[in-house]
Design a protein around this motif. Structure first.
Motif, short mmCIF file in Angstrom:
data_model
loop_
_atom_site.label_atom_id
_atom_site.label_comp_id
_atom_site.label_asym_id
_atom_site.label_seq_id
_atom_site.Cartn_x
_atom_site.Cartn_y
_atom_site.Cartn_z
N VAL A 1 0.85 -1.19 0.00
CA VAL A 1 0.00 0.00 0.00
C VAL A 1 0.88 1.24 0.00
O VAL A 1 1.77 1.39 0.85
N GLY A 2 0.63 2.14 -0.95
CA GLY A 2 1.41 3.37 -1.03
C GLY A 2 0.63 4.61 -0.65
O GLY A 2 1.23 5.67 -0.40
N ALA A 3 -0.69 4.51 -0.61
CA ALA A 3 -1.53 5.66 -0.25
C ALA A 3 -2.87 5.13 0.25
O ALA A 3 -3.33 4.07 -0.17
N GLN A 4 -3.47 5.88 1.15
CA GLN A 4 -4.81 5.56 1.67
C GLN A 4 -5.61 6.84 1.85
O GLN A 4 -5.08 7.85 2.31
N PHE A 5 -6.87 6.78 1.47
CA PHE A 5 -7.82 7.81 1.88
C PHE A 5 -8.36 7.41 3.25
O PHE A 5 -8.97 6.35 3.39
N TRP A 6 -8.11 8.25 4.25
CA TRP A 6 -8.62 8.00 5.60
C TRP A 6 -9.96 8.71 5.75
O TRP A 6 -10.02 9.94 5.80
N SER A 7 -11.01 7.93 5.84
CA SER A 7 -12.36 8.48 5.92
C SER A 7 -12.56 9.28 7.21
O SER A 7 -12.10 8.88 8.28
N ASP B 1 -8.51 16.28 13.34
CA ASP B 1 -7.46 16.52 14.32
C ASP B 1 -6.74 15.22 14.68
O ASP B 1 -5.50 15.18 14.79
N LEU B 2 -7.50 14.14 14.85
CA LEU B 2 -6.91 12.84 15.18
C LEU B 2 -5.97 12.38 14.07
O LEU B 2 -4.86 11.89 14.35
N ILE B 3 -6.40 12.51 12.82
CA ILE B 3 -5.56 12.08 11.70
C ILE B 3 -4.22 12.80 11.73
O ILE B 3 -3.16 12.19 11.58
N PRO C 1 6.09 9.61 11.83
CA PRO C 1 6.73 10.29 10.69
C PRO C 1 7.57 9.37 9.83
O PRO C 1 7.83 9.69 8.66
N GLU C 2 7.98 8.22 10.35
CA GLU C 2 8.78 7.28 9.55
C GLU C 2 7.91 6.41 8.65
O GLU C 2 8.43 5.74 7.75
N GLY C 3 6.60 6.42 8.90
CA GLY C 3 5.73 5.55 8.11
C GLY C 3 4.67 6.26 7.32
O GLY C 3 4.23 5.78 6.27
N LEU C 4 4.21 7.43 7.81
CA LEU C 4 3.07 8.12 7.21
C LEU C 4 3.44 9.55 6.85
O LEU C 4 4.29 10.16 7.49
N ARG C 5 2.77 10.07 5.84
CA ARG C 5 2.93 11.48 5.49
C ARG C 5 1.61 11.99 4.92
O ARG C 5 1.02 11.35 4.05
N LEU C 6 1.14 13.13 5.41
CA LEU C 6 -0.07 13.72 4.87
C LEU C 6 0.15 14.16 3.42
O LEU C 6 1.21 14.66 3.07
N ALA C 7 -0.87 13.97 2.60
CA ALA C 7 -0.83 14.40 1.20
C ALA C 7 -2.23 14.84 0.81
O ALA C 7 -3.23 14.37 1.35
N THR D 1 -1.11 9.71 3.26
CA THR D 1 -2.40 9.72 3.96
C THR D 1 -3.22 10.89 3.44
O THR D 1 -2.85 12.06 3.64
N LEU D 2 -4.31 10.60 2.73
CA LEU D 2 -5.20 11.62 2.19
C LEU D 2 -6.47 11.64 3.03
O LEU D 2 -7.00 10.59 3.39
N ILE D 3 -6.94 12.82 3.36
CA ILE D 3 -8.07 12.96 4.28
C ILE D 3 -9.38 12.99 3.49
O ILE D 3 -9.60 13.85 2.64
N GLY D 4 -10.25 12.07 3.81
CA GLY D 4 -11.56 12.03 3.18
C GLY D 4 -11.90 10.60 2.75
O GLY D 4 -11.04 9.71 2.79
N PRO D 5 -13.15 10.39 2.37
CA PRO D 5 -14.19 11.40 2.28
C PRO D 5 -14.81 11.75 3.63
O PRO D 5 -14.72 10.99 4.58
N ALA D 6 -15.44 12.93 3.66
CA ALA D 6 -16.27 13.35 4.78
C ALA D 6 -17.73 13.31 4.34
O ALA D 6 -18.03 13.42 3.14
N ARG D 7 -18.63 13.18 5.28
CA ARG D 7 -20.06 13.24 4.97
C ARG D 7 -20.46 14.66 4.60
O ARG D 7 -20.06 15.63 5.25
N GLY D 8 -21.27 14.79 3.54
CA GLY D 8 -21.76 16.10 3.13
C GLY D 8 -22.55 16.78 4.23
O GLY D 8 -22.62 18.01 4.28
N ALA D 9 -23.15 15.98 5.12
CA ALA D 9 -23.92 16.56 6.22
C ALA D 9 -23.05 17.46 7.10
O ALA D 9 -23.57 18.36 7.77
N ALA D 10 -21.74 17.25 7.07
CA ALA D 10 -20.86 18.05 7.93
C ALA D 10 -20.82 19.51 7.50
O ALA D 10 -20.54 20.38 8.32
N ILE D 11 -21.10 19.80 6.22
CA ILE D 11 -21.04 21.19 5.78
C ILE D 11 -22.39 21.88 5.88
O ILE D 11 -22.48 23.10 5.71
N GLY D 12 -23.45 21.10 6.17
CA GLY D 12 -24.78 21.70 6.26
C GLY D 12 -25.14 22.39 4.96
O GLY D 12 -25.04 21.80 3.88
#
Length: 344
Positions: A67-73, A94-96, A104-110, A127-138
């Protein structure tokens, strides 16, 4: 049940599995959906670096799986809405960032294709952030912009008042345009056919279906009709097939059947993978955790998938979608600046 350990000597591996590992070394998996952030919230302690039986996707297993990349929901339960949905989403963002900072030796935000490539070249998992639920933006584009500023890469449109059974409302269309302007990928998982077709027409950036199999093979929630799979190919969108027994079957062969079907109808440049690890989903036999991707790729090698198509499936197609989002955002900003300059 735990999966059997592979032989320590690569020469003892079956030829398709040996070839799969070699391919993943050059073209790692870009996993379209990981539920790790929510899973970590439920654990008092977790050692991602050394490995932890409490999760499906610790660093040793991610590395073993190529695995070279993951979207973290940052999805939150549907029982949360309004300010509570937004608050829970912010907590996961914030947790992500804390988890990535702690490893830092294993993960990097992108958030872009180039940043994902940079992470890979440095031996890190992007580590790519998303998806988020659309409900979060109201009903607030400003909230969407704020989430983007915090690193959000993808937004799920379903489950909102502005992307329903009848399609997009005028506000929903404005959300899609704003997603394009920001470079955030629209996720159509769970969306109605009317909403999906409208977004495929409207969006200038590739849309994602982050957990969708083929309805012709398994009539399960979230799976797509052949007509919609064909439309995905025409729009150059991306269908990420989930490793989830409910949607794609209880064996590696059944998952591969879905990949074959999507590839045939949408095209080899429009199919990818979503592990669905660290979610409530039951995984097919042989794909119990994130170390097992080579076994799925080996199955496709036995089905005579060409290496070019395998490279697209694992890495290239997600990269194309990220590049498309970035290009669309840049072009949109340039057009706006030109209009403002002309008006001034």
């Amino acid at each position: 049940m735990s999966e059997p350990e592979p032989p320590s000597d690569p020469a003892l591996l079956p030829d398709p599995l040996r070839r799969a590992r070699a391919l993943l070394a050059a073209h790692p998996v870009a996993d379209g959906y990981s539920g790790l952030p929510w899973a970590l919230r439920e654990l008092p302690w977790c050692d991602l670096e050394l490995g932890d039986s409490g999760v499906d996707s610790d660093l040793p297993r991610l590395r073993a799986g190529g695995v070279g990349a993951q979207f973290w929901s940052v999805h939150v339960p549907e029982s949360l809405s309004g300010d509570r949905a937004l608050g829970a989403t912010l907590e996961q963002l914030d947790l992500i960032k804390h988890v990535v900072d702690d490893h830092p030796e294993g993960l990097r935000l992108a958030r872009t294709a180039s940043e994902a490539v940079d992470a890979r070249h440095c031996g890190r998992i992007a580590t790519l952030i998303g998806p988020a639920r659309g409900a979060a933006i109201g009903d607030s584009p400003a909230t969407l912009r704020a989430l983007h500023d915090l690193g959000l890469c993808s937004l799920t449109l379903s489950g909102t008042s502005w992307a329903g059974p009848e399609g997009l409302s005028p506000f929903g269309e404005e959300v899609v345009r704003e997603l394009n302007r920001l470079g955030v990928l629209p996720d159509l998982s769970g969306a109605s056919e009317a909403t999906a077709q409208r977004v495929l027409t409207l969006s200038r950036a590739p849309a994602l279906f982050v957990s969708s199999g083929a309805r012709a093979l398994r009539d399960a929630p979230g799976n797509l009709s052949d007509a919609l799979l064909t439309a995905i190919g025409e729009a150059k969108a991306l269908c990420l097939v989930p490793l989830a027994a409910e949607q794609t079957g209880s064996s590696i062969r059944e998952v591969a059947d879905h990949l074959d079907h999507v590839r045939r109808l949408a095209g080899p440049e429009c199919v990818g993978l979503s592990g669905m690890y660290d979610t409530p989903a039951t995984h097919p036999e042989g794909l119990a955790d994130s170390s097992r991707y080579p076994h799925l790729v080996a199955e496709l090698i036995e089905r005579d998938w060409p290496e070019e198509d395998l490279a697209r499936l694992t890495w290239g197609n997600v990269q194309r979608a990220l590049r498309g989002a970035d290009f669309t955002a840049r072009a949109t900003r340039e057009r706006r600046q030109q209009r403002q300059a002309a008006a001034g």
